[in-house]
Design an enzyme around this catalytic site. Structure first.
Site, PDB file in Angstrom:
ATOM      1  CG  HIS A  87       2.719   5.217  -3.580  1.00 30.56           C
ATOM      2  ND1 HIS A  87       3.145   5.801  -2.404  1.00 30.56           N
ATOM      3  CD2 HIS A  87       3.661   4.285  -3.899  1.00 30.56           C
ATOM      4  CE1 HIS A  87       4.297   5.260  -2.033  1.00 30.56           C
ATOM      5  NE2 HIS A  87       4.635   4.336  -2.922  1.00 30.56           N
ATOM      6  NE  ARG A 194       7.195   2.896  -2.952  1.00 26.48           N
ATOM      7  CZ  ARG A 194       7.029   1.583  -2.794  1.00 26.48           C
ATOM      8  NH1 ARG A 194       8.097   0.807  -2.700  1.00 26.48           N
ATOM      9  NH2 ARG A 194       5.829   1.058  -2.730  1.00 26.48           N
TER      10      ARG A 194
END
Length: 240
Positions: A87, A194
């Site tokens: 990320h 996530r």
């Protein structure tokens, strides 16, 4: 060894500092129509404009959600950080370095609540708890492996080998720590990928350990920006 090895399953997340509130979304959004008068939003109750926050989330006007900041201190196994660092947009990281300090022997062993066995095929698999024998085997093998690898690390350090070379003997189950800074938009994207949630329009199947990090970050963010968090959930947990 300079330190006694320890084994843990808990992952910690601490909000270190922040500049984040629902009001930040409102003045950023209203500048497009009110110009300098948008500063009036700073002192107003954001509850009166929660409809605007929901509109921005629903229609995916994302930039107003970027004018805020949250910094977290995360303590987790290295394999969690290797997933985390994928990320990149809207995130900043600084992690503990094995080049500059001697790494401590703190290692990850799954807790009793961690499912161990994968069933099915990719895309349709699920995780189940596993047997008592499998759980005992995982703990035994991991602990023995960790001890051997840390002994090898210490042996090289004692012989004068540089830390940045000796660390190659250490496993990804070693605990590390990092600061991670993000804004609400980048955090929403992270959470969409996530975490698992029945309200999500797009299902996700994250690894359990990184989901624990995400859940704890989400708890802090929800406290700081409750209207934005509510709009995120109401609109399918999709980042705008």
């Amino acid at each position: 060894m300079n330190d006694l090895p320890s084994f843990r399953s808990d992952i910690t997340v601490e909000l270190v500092k922040h500049s984040a509130s629902d009001t930040d979304v409102l003045w950023a959004a209203r500048v497009s129509t009110a110009g300098e008068q948008s500063l009036e939003e700073v002192g107003k109750d954001p509850e009166r404009s929660k409809g605007l926050i929901n509109f921005l989330m629903r229609d995916r006007h994302g930039s107003p959600f970027e004018h805020n900041s949250m910094t977290f201190l995360v303590s987790a196994p290295i394999f969690v950080f290797r997933e985390f660092h994928r990320h990149r947009v809207g995130w900043s990281y600084n992690e503990e370095s094995g080049r500059y300090r001697e790494l401590k022997p703190v290692f990850y062993v799954p807790g009793e609540d961690r499912n161990l066995v994968q069933e099915g095929r990719p895309g349709k698999y699920r995780f189940v708890p596993g047997t008592a024998g499998q759980r005992s085997l995982v703990r035994k093998v991991l602990e023995e492996s960790y001890l051997r690898s840390y002994e090898a690390y210490q042996e090289m350090l004692a012989a004068g080998v540089a830390r940045e070379v000796a660390r190659a003997a250490l496993p990804v189950g070693l605990f590390s720590s990092m600061y991670a800074t993000c804004n609400a938009r980048s955090l929403m994207h992270f959470l969409g990928l996530r975490t698992q949630d029945e309200r999500a329009k797009v299902p996700s199947f994250p690894q359990r350990e990184i989901e624990l990090v995400g859940r704890r970050m989400e708890e802090e963010w929800a406290r700081l920006m409750p209207l934005t968090h509510a709009a995120f959930n109401a609109n399918g947990r999709v980042a705008p």
